[in-house]
Design an enzyme around this catalytic site. Sequence first.
Site, mmCIF file in Angstrom:
data_model
loop_
_atom_site.group_PDB
_atom_site.id
_atom_site.type_symbol
_atom_site.label_atom_id
_atom_site.label_comp_id
_atom_site.label_asym_id
_atom_site.label_seq_id
_atom_site.Cartn_x
_atom_site.Cartn_y
_atom_site.Cartn_z
ATOM 1 C CB SER A 150 48.148 30.561 41.660
ATOM 2 O OG SER A 150 46.984 31.301 41.945
ATOM 3 C CE LYS A 151 51.832 30.040 47.564
ATOM 4 N NZ LYS A 151 52.480 31.155 48.118
ATOM 5 N NE ARG A 152 44.350 34.155 42.001
ATOM 6 C CZ ARG A 152 43.375 34.228 41.107
ATOM 7 N NH1 ARG A 152 42.121 34.248 41.504
ATOM 8 N NH2 ARG A 152 43.646 34.291 39.822
#
Length: 490
Positions: free
Chosen positions: A252-254
């Site tokens: 994911s984005k993180r």
Amino acid sequence: MTDVRVRFAPSPTGSLHIGSARTALYNFLYARHNKGTMVLRIEDTDEKRSTTEHDRGIIENLAWLGLQADEGPDVGGPFGPYRQSERSDIYEAAVQKLLADGAAYPCFCPQEMLEQKNEALLAAGKMPKYDRTCCSLTKDEVAARLAGGEQAAIRFKVPDGDVNFADLIHGPITFSSDVIGDFIIKRTDGGYSYNFAVVVDDAGMEITDVIRGEDHITNTARQLMIFAALGKPAPRFGHHSLILAPDGSKLSKRHGATSVAQFRGLGYLPAAITNYLALISWHPQDEREKFSLAELMEEFEIERVSKSPAIFDLQKLNWLNGLYIREMAPKDLFVAVAPYLADSGMAFAPVQQEVVAEAIQANLVTLSDAPQYAEVFHVDADPATCSGAPDLTGPQSSQLFELAIEHFKQMPAEFLPVPEAREVLRGLVEAAKEKGVKGKAVYHPLRVALSARGEGPELFYLVAGLGKTKILKRLESAAAYAARFADPTL
Ligand code: GLU
């Protein structure tokens, strides 16, 4: 051409995710390896979340990766339309067929009632499953309730027995239909469910092989039942593992970039991305790691795709990207890095461009690294302020810089091609040697003077890429600085 037909069926509810790009790649390679056809089908039935921008972005990023489908909304084809939002008539005809055959039935149960029943089942430790209240309604009862303005969903009547299939990646899989309740194929709002529309389309588009993520394995049981009810042959299914972050969680984005557009923006090359995504689960016959898209088409076999989780390894992608960058012709590399240089306010004269690209090529992991390495050719940094400044003040530096100024004044043109720049530099080194300045006392101070840095591209690249004016200007300021140290009274 064989009759192998695969499809990539993204929902345009977001930018093309790197995991979806892998699904597209495996379908593309399967199609190419088997001399078949790849279809792009846009599954845009979720009107609220689907956007034209994402639809266009997916098509554009697939093309950028080199994964152009043979049929699809952009190129057309004999099985269109290729957007689900344009196929309602086809779904409706299939619903009517299932209703006529008794394989589906209208259901009037209100949502709240269904929820209450499910809660009661859960509370009793049972699996929530539709109790077929509406399955036994007669034709007349249905007609009367519809005439009375009641809204009906359409449910598929799940047949008894097991559903078996041989997954191309996982091997044999069995589902018992006991765990599957009669599911909705057409909602009260008139929309068709994913499991239904996808089968009508796969059947209608004569898809022979469905390759997709393993999050769809449980859907496959429902889909196989619908193929059977429609009297259509089912395709083969292959479910690949999902891409996970190094910590085992969903990517994911993180964890950084996740969409193809983001990797593209960071300066990854399409060939590196497709090479990396192929290797993430596919094990080639030999130890090789570098495969062009054409080589992948030749060698990719679904039997060699592992079902183990695919852990995203940025180091490996970086390594491959560097390899592909080093393969580029400097002229093409310059074109590729030019937007990044422009963003950092750097522009280079046409005669400098290839030299600059060649000089920085070995250092680049991604194209966006270019400005940090090309900077030496651009800024007019003061050598006196750089970390290598002490090297300008050696006992022989003043003499060297004077000599260098005389030498570079003889440069026949503002910019020299690399071989000539090498010659000019060699001449200077010879001349310095004759005066007793040699080795490190020449190279290092010269580098600092020309680039205001202690490290960087080979000196001959600096000579070729800086231009006579800059060379002389920098040497003059280095000479003035060195002279101050040679004679502290100045
Ligand atoms: N639109 C579905 C998705 O994006 C397609 C799944 C499938 O390949 O059947 O997950």
